[in-house]
Structure formats: C-alpha cells, structure tokens
Design a protein around this motif. Structure first.
Motif, PDB file in Angstrom:
ATOM      1  N   SER A 402       0.808  -1.218   0.000  1.00  0.00           N
ATOM      2  CA  SER A 402       0.000   0.000   0.000  1.00  0.00           C
ATOM      3  C   SER A 402       0.841   1.268   0.000  1.00  0.00           C
ATOM      4  O   SER A 402       0.292   2.366  -0.090  1.00  0.00           O
ATOM      5  CB  SER A 402      -0.933   0.007   1.209  1.00  0.00           C
ATOM      6  N   VAL A 403       2.151   1.141   0.115  1.00  0.00           N
ATOM      7  CA  VAL A 403       3.065   2.273  -0.011  1.00  0.00           C
ATOM      8  C   VAL A 403       4.094   2.014  -1.111  1.00  0.00           C
ATOM      9  O   VAL A 403       4.412   2.908  -1.886  1.00  0.00           O
ATOM     10  CB  VAL A 403       3.794   2.555   1.322  1.00  0.00           C
ATOM     11  N   SER A 404       4.585   0.777  -1.220  1.00  0.00           N
ATOM     12  CA  SER A 404       5.749   0.481  -2.057  1.00  0.00           C
ATOM     13  C   SER A 404       5.428   0.156  -3.504  1.00  0.00           C
ATOM     14  O   SER A 404       6.296   0.315  -4.375  1.00  0.00           O
ATOM     15  CB  SER A 404       6.530  -0.698  -1.458  1.00  0.00           C
ATOM     16  N   SER A 587       9.072   1.528   3.071  1.00  0.00           N
ATOM     17  CA  SER A 587       7.777   2.179   3.282  1.00  0.00           C
ATOM     18  C   SER A 587       7.686   2.893   4.623  1.00  0.00           C
ATOM     19  O   SER A 587       6.634   3.435   4.965  1.00  0.00           O
ATOM     20  CB  SER A 587       6.654   1.138   3.194  1.00  0.00           C
ATOM     21  N   GLY A 588       8.770   2.914   5.394  1.00  0.00           N
ATOM     22  CA  GLY A 588       8.772   3.621   6.666  1.00  0.00           C
ATOM     23  C   GLY A 588       8.034   2.940   7.787  1.00  0.00           C
ATOM     24  O   GLY A 588       7.850   3.537   8.853  1.00  0.00           O
ATOM     25  N   PRO A 651      11.049  11.270  -2.771  1.00  0.00           N
ATOM     26  CA  PRO A 651      11.352  10.003  -2.091  1.00  0.00           C
ATOM     27  C   PRO A 651      10.128   9.100  -2.022  1.00  0.00           C
ATOM     28  O   PRO A 651       8.995   9.570  -1.865  1.00  0.00           O
ATOM     29  CB  PRO A 651      11.816  10.444  -0.700  1.00  0.00           C
ATOM     30  N   TYR A 652      10.384   7.795  -2.109  1.00  0.00           N
ATOM     31  CA  TYR A 652       9.292   6.823  -2.242  1.00  0.00           C
ATOM     32  C   TYR A 652       8.776   6.289  -0.913  1.00  0.00           C
ATOM     33  O   TYR A 652       7.950   5.377  -0.886  1.00  0.00           O
ATOM     34  CB  TYR A 652       9.732   5.656  -3.123  1.00  0.00           C
ATOM     35  N   HIS A 653       9.245   6.799   0.206  1.00  0.00           N
ATOM     36  CA  HIS A 653       8.866   6.241   1.512  1.00  0.00           C
ATOM     37  C   HIS A 653       7.432   6.568   1.909  1.00  0.00           C
ATOM     38  O   HIS A 653       6.916   6.014   2.882  1.00  0.00           O
ATOM     39  CB  HIS A 653       9.813   6.761   2.591  1.00  0.00           C
ATOM     40  N   TRP A 654       6.804   7.492   1.192  1.00  0.00           N
ATOM     41  CA  TRP A 654       5.441   7.907   1.514  1.00  0.00           C
ATOM     42  C   TRP A 654       4.514   7.635   0.325  1.00  0.00           C
ATOM     43  O   TRP A 654       4.950   7.688  -0.832  1.00  0.00           O
ATOM     44  CB  TRP A 654       5.414   9.400   1.835  1.00  0.00           C
TER      45      TRP A 654
END
Length: 701
Positions: A402-404, A587-588, A651-654
């Motif tokens: 759902s994030v990555s 994804s943090g 950045p892709y973490h969010w």
C-alpha cells in the motif's frame, strides 16, 4: 547482562552491531569493530534500529477482523482463521487462487520456509517478493551476461581502483557508511569518479565527472561510450577474445550511436561524452557501481546489459580493482532472490522450470517433482490478478504494497477485491487496512538466522530477545503449514536448523552454501558463496578464471534503447524520478515510528531545480501539487540546483510518491518503471497530503 552480536536490519551493507541485553530487553548498543566491511560503523538508522524492538506500537497479539474492527485474539484462533480462509479458496477455486507476497528483509531461513510453504503447503505457483521492485533488472542482466546473479567484486576493491563509475545510485542516502569513504580513497590516489545521474548527491565532489543525462537514456549513453572506446583503440582485445562471445554483434549494434547522437538523446555536452570514454577506457582498474537509476525502467535489463557491454569490452572484470557491480538495496535483497521466494525460482538459485533443478529439489525435499508447481505471476501481476478476481487469497509477510507498489489506487482496488488477506508484520502497516487476519511478526533482534550481504557474503544474526507476541516467525510458519496440510519438513526449532537443511539443498547448485557452517559464519566473519565444502574459504571475487556459463565465457548482447511507455509532452513536461532519503527506509513502517528518524525526515519533499520552480510559479514555503496521468499529490518542495531542470525527485517512503507512478513493467525483469513518470507542477496553498504511518488502533479483548 549479556552481549549479542547481530546485523542492522536495513540496507544490504548489513553493518554489524552488538547489543547489551538484560531482563530480555536491549538496554545498550556497542560497536562491533570486527564486523565485515564497515567495522561497526552505523548510520542514524542503524544507531536507532533497536528502538523498534520494544516500541509501544508493536503488535503484542494476533488480530482478526470482526465487522470493521481488528480484534485481539489468541494465537490458535488467529492461525485457524488464517488457514481456513486459504483452504476454503483452494478447495473451491484451485491452488492458483492463492498467492504469497514477501520481502527482501527476511532472513534466508524465512525466505526458504516461505517458498517451501507456498509450493508444498498452499500448492500455488504465485509467490513473489518486493525485491521485484529492486534487483530484478540487474539480476536478469547478470544472469544473461555472466551466468550468475551476484556482485562480482568486493567493495573493498575500490581501494585498488583507478576509476569508479557510479550509475544511478545515491550513495550518500543508500550506503552512507562505507561506499562514499571508499570513493574518497579513489580520489586521494589521483583516480577519477564518474557519476551518471540526472541528480547530484552529497557524495559527488567538484573534481568528479558528472554526466546529468536525461532520464530514460542510459542505454544510449553506454552504447555511445562503447563506440567511442572502440574508436579510441581502448578495447581490451585479449580479454574479449579469450573470455567472451558476441562482441562483434554488440559493437555493430552501436555503430550509429555517435557522440553527436548521444548528445541529442541524453542532453549532455559532447566533451563530457568524450572525456568519460577516455577516463573509463583508459584503465583496467575500473569498478562500475550501478543502482536503481538505470534498473527501475521499462528498459532496465537493456540498460544494465549496455553497462556490462562497456565493462567487458574494457576488461573491467575478474581481477583486483575491477568489476561491474550491482548495488543490492534491501537488507537481504541478495539472499531474498536466492532462496525460493521468486515466482520462477527454487532454493539455491535453481529454476522452477528446469526439469533437472526440479528433480534435485524434489528429491531433497522428499516429494515427487510433479508436486512442485510451475512458474507463477510476479508481484504487480499478482495484485492485478487479485483485482480481476483470479487470485482470491493472499498471504503477505514483510512487504507493504500500500506504499511500495506502483499505482496505489489500483493496489487499493486489488486488496479490496480479495476474499481473504493474511498479513504477517511486527506493526500495523497501511496494507493491513483490508486484512482479515494480522499475525504479529518478529523483528530482527527476536530471531536467529543468516543474511546475504550486498557482496554475496553470508553473515550470521543471533537472537537478542524473545518475540514480543510469544511466537517466533519460524513457529508461526510451521503452525500455519500444519493447518494447511503440509507434509513434514516445515517445522524447525531454530534458525540454525533451517540453515543446515538449506546447506544440504544447495549442494552442487548455482548458489552453493554447503561448506558453510553455523560456527564458521561467526568465526570467519561470514563467507561468500560459492562455498562447496567446509575447507573452502568462500569466493569473495567472482570470475577470476571463468564465468558461470557452461562454456566459461561472458556474453555480450545487442542493446537498443527502449522508448518510455509515456513520453513527456506539453501536459506533463517534467520527469519524476524516485529514490531514498537517508533517515527513512522503504515504506517507513519501522523508521517512521522512531522519533529520531522522523525528526530528520518527517514527510515527503519534492526536489525541483530553481529555474523549474520559477517557471512553474512555485512559492517558497507553500506546497506544490505534482500531477501524473494517474493522480495528484500535494507535498512540500525544496530547491536543488544539482538536479536537471527537466527532472524532479520525490522520495518513495510515503504514498504521495507511488500513487503517481504507473505500473509499467520491464518485459524481462517485470520491474516497475519507478524512475520515469511524466508530471507537471502547480503551486497550491493546500495542505500537503497526509502520509503518516498507520498507528496501532485495535479493539482489545
């Protein structure tokens, strides 16, 4: 008080760390100076990694969905519910109606058991992992060119290199502890660092040769460099003759890729093209380091093959200070693609569609080869099949789609469409929103096992504390397999017991761990595969005498530059590219819960060249809306003069990032094109998109 030695759970450097443990809690951290590669040095993530272990938002009990709520229950009830849903789907729709998605942060032992569970307990061919988003283009190209999928040269060999070429890798954010320092050594000795990236990073120095190419033109550049190296008479003819095949064909394919054509396509000065060819071709001691930049594209495999062609032509392979190296990203991205959690793979790098490989694994598992399913769907294809109703049950461990994943609206629709979703995770992630069962997973400090580092070095991780929820992941997987009717062979007491079986299964295979023992991994600081017997020292440097193809030769390939699936245009004139920031990881789901890391990077920030910001009327201190063909995200922005004006970085973490990215896939590796998304910008006074991690919100019994 006791002392436990293990490795950081984040990137593939796997920096070593020691923890002081008292009363089953980590109370302090100590530097492990003897740890491989980094000698105990840690970045901020590594320093604070243990804070996730006893975090207040850890899941302390299993959860099942009752109505709209997730409710805490006992383990037996949760495991029964998880297995019953998967069995119901299998009995009604067949084994292919279930799927498994897992992650590149699992230990080798869990990777092995998850793959075994999918094939023998669920009987499904559909198992893949989030390394599909990371290393598959590099792995596919390395298999095609060299015959094996592993970094060929230890990073310490940068100490002998005269030239280092860094392609699409932000070493300051991705590998801050070791690699930038090694590059400084290259510079101090009078060597050159060549950087090929649309964006500047902290590791880039004024004396470096920086080619800020237009996104999506990597293969064109390397084809042009190959042609120019040949024109200058810098080809290593002896190496090409004695150790490779296909050179003439590859060279013919680049005949028209003149420096002028490179300038036209890549939008860089012609003098930089010529200087890069002279620098790279002018030495045999050159190490190429390629990251996600050239790989996460629809032409990812072609891009890496073009890089390899240049390295082979110059003889940059198989000796001191030489190598064409892929930079694995995740903690166990290397082992994750070796031990059977990919849809086309059996343990130890064996192929599931190869009859001989199937026979070996089946014999060592004690089953008939016909019991093993065939090749299944890849990560994005599994989610797409779920949305279409072809896959109805999903078991997820250590991945947060759902994030990555790309095209997050489509991902959400896929999760909603599932009949049954089981998630194994230490925390409630965004992907649990639609879960029917959530099973508490263990953190890195609550288990023993092995990890295979960026260099192909197998290292040992010892358990520091007991699992918070009372059940280790090995037991969880064994209990679930029992309920799914699996045969004996999926239940183990300790990680070292799984490792012993893996050694036996790997013997004689492409990825041979059979000579490694649990004690050797500690006593010798890890061992690089192949290691075929207990007297073997391991193999840090590959390809010194022959390549992994049966004839011992490397393969050149004809490479053409694939066109992007969606070109830039008047409506969306900029290219969005994505990547990491140092303080967060993936994804943090772990790092965003640690205050020290959140303070360093509390939310997504778009990087924009100052001329681009002015052209689009962006206002300092006000958010910006980023719009792709799929969606709009509103985020903070900052000026970065080291970025190409036609490119922006997020950045892709969010979720703000990947809701913009389409699910276009490379035809070979099936990796999504995270590095190329046409977008436009607009100033906006609206608040940024809320991208905080999901907190623990459950109904207790």
């Amino acid at each position: 008080m006791s002392e436990v030695t293990t490795h950081c759970p984040y990137c593939a450097l796997n920096c070593g760390v020691r923890y002081e443990v008292a009363a089953d809690r980590i109370v302090d951290r100590a530097r492990w100076k003897e740890s491989p590669l980094t000698a105990g040095a840690l970045c901020s993530k590594g320093v604070t990694a243990h804070l996730q272990v006893h975090h207040q938002e850890r899941l302390a009990a299993p959860l099942v969905r009752r109505g709209s709520d997730l409710v805490e229950v006992e383990w037996d009830e949760a495991l029964d519910r998880a297995a019953d849903g998967l069995l119901r789907i299998r009995n009604r729709y067949g084994p292919g109606a279930n799927a498994v998605l897992s992650g590149g942060s699992l230990t080798n032992e869990k990777v092995y058991l998850v793959g075994k569970l999918a094939r023998l307990a669920l009987g499904t061919p559909h198992i893949d992992y989030n390394g599909r988003f990371c290393m598959t283009s590099a792995g596919a190209a390395n298999k095609l060119a060299f015959g094996a999928d592993r970094m060929m040269t230890p990073l310490a060999e940068l100490e002998r290199a005269e030239v280092a070429v860094v392609i699409g890798a932000n070493l300051s954010a991705a590998f801050p502890v070791a690699v930038p320092k090694l590059l400084e050594g290259v510079r101090r000795r009078g060597g050159r660092v060549v950087v090929i990236d649309p964006r500047g990073s902290r590791f880039v120095r004024p004396g470096d040769l920086h080619l800020r190419i237009r996104p999506g033109t990597d293969a064109t550049l390397f084809n042009g460099l190959l042609r120019e190296v040949d024109r200058r008479g810098l080809i290593d003819r002896g190496f090409v003759r004695d150790r490779t095949t296909g050179f003439a064909d590859a060279l013919a394919a680049v005949a028209n890729t003149t420096p002028e054509r490179v300038v036209e396509h890549c939008d860089i000065p012609i003098e930089l093209v010529r200087e890069a060819a002279a620098v790279i071709g002018g030495t045999r001691r050159c190490i190429h380091l390629h990251g996600r930049g050239p790989e996460q594209q629809v032409g990812g495999v072609a891009n890496v093959l073009a890089i390899i062609n240049l390295g082979l032509a110059c003889g940059h392979v198989g000796g001191p200070g030489r190598g064409v190296n892929m930079l694995t990203g995740q903690r166990n991205g290397q082992g994750g693609r070796e031990w059977g959690q990919r849809c086309d793979q059996l343990p130890a790098g064996r192929r599931i569609d190869d009859p001989a490989d199937r026979a070996v694994v089946a014999e060592r598992w004690g089953v008939d080869p016909d019991r093993l399913p065939g090749v299944g769907r890849t990560y994005v294809e599994i989610l797409d099949a779920a949305r279409r109703g072809e896959i109805r049950g999903l078991l997820s461990i250590c991945t947060n789609m759902s994030v990555s994943a790309p095209d997050l609206d489509r991902v959400e629709a896929s999760l909603v469409a599932l009949d049954h979703l089981v998630v194994i995770d230490p925390f409630l992630s965004p992907s649990t929103r639609h879960a029917d069962v959530v099973l508490p997973g263990t953190t890195f400090a609550e288990e023993e096992g092995t990890i295979t580092t960026i260099e192909g070095r197998v290292v040992r991780c010892d358990q520091a504390v007991s699992p918070l929820a009372g059940l280790a992941d090995l037991d969880l997987l064994g209990d679930l397999a029992d309920r799914l009717g699996a045969p004996d062979g999926l239940r183990f007491e300790r990680g070292r017991d799984v490792f012993d079986e893996m050694r036996r299964v790997s013997a004689g295979g492409p990825v041979d761990y059979s000579g490694m023992t649990w004690d050797r991994l500690r006593d010798e600081g890890g061992l690089c595969w192949p290691c075929p017997d207990e007297d073997h020292p391991g193999t840090p440097q590959l390809y010194t005498g022959r390549f992994a193809h049966p004839d011992g030769r490397a393969r050149f390939h004809r490479v053409t530059q694939p066109a992007p699936p969606e070109p830039v245009g008047p409506e969306r004139p900029l290219v969005l590219t994505t990547g990491r920031v140092l303080a967060q990881f993936l994804s943090g789901n772990q790092t965003m819960r640690i205050p020290e890391q959140q303070a360093l990077a509390p939310g997504p920030v778009l990087e924009v060249h100052p001329d681009t910001a002015a052209a689009f009327g962006l206002v300092d201190g006000e958010p910006v809306s980023v719009t792709s063909a799929l969606a709009t995200s509103t985020v903070e922005w900052t000026s970065n003069p080291e970025l190409r004006p036609d490119t922006v970085f997020l950045p892709y973490h969010w979720p703000a990032c990947n809701r913009l990215v389409a699910a276009h896939l490379d035809p070979i590796s099936r990796i999504p094109a995270f590095k190329y998304t046409p977008v436009t910008l607009a100033p906006t006074p609206a608040a940024p998109t809320d991208d905080r991690p999901v907190a623990k919100e459950v109904t207790t019994r």
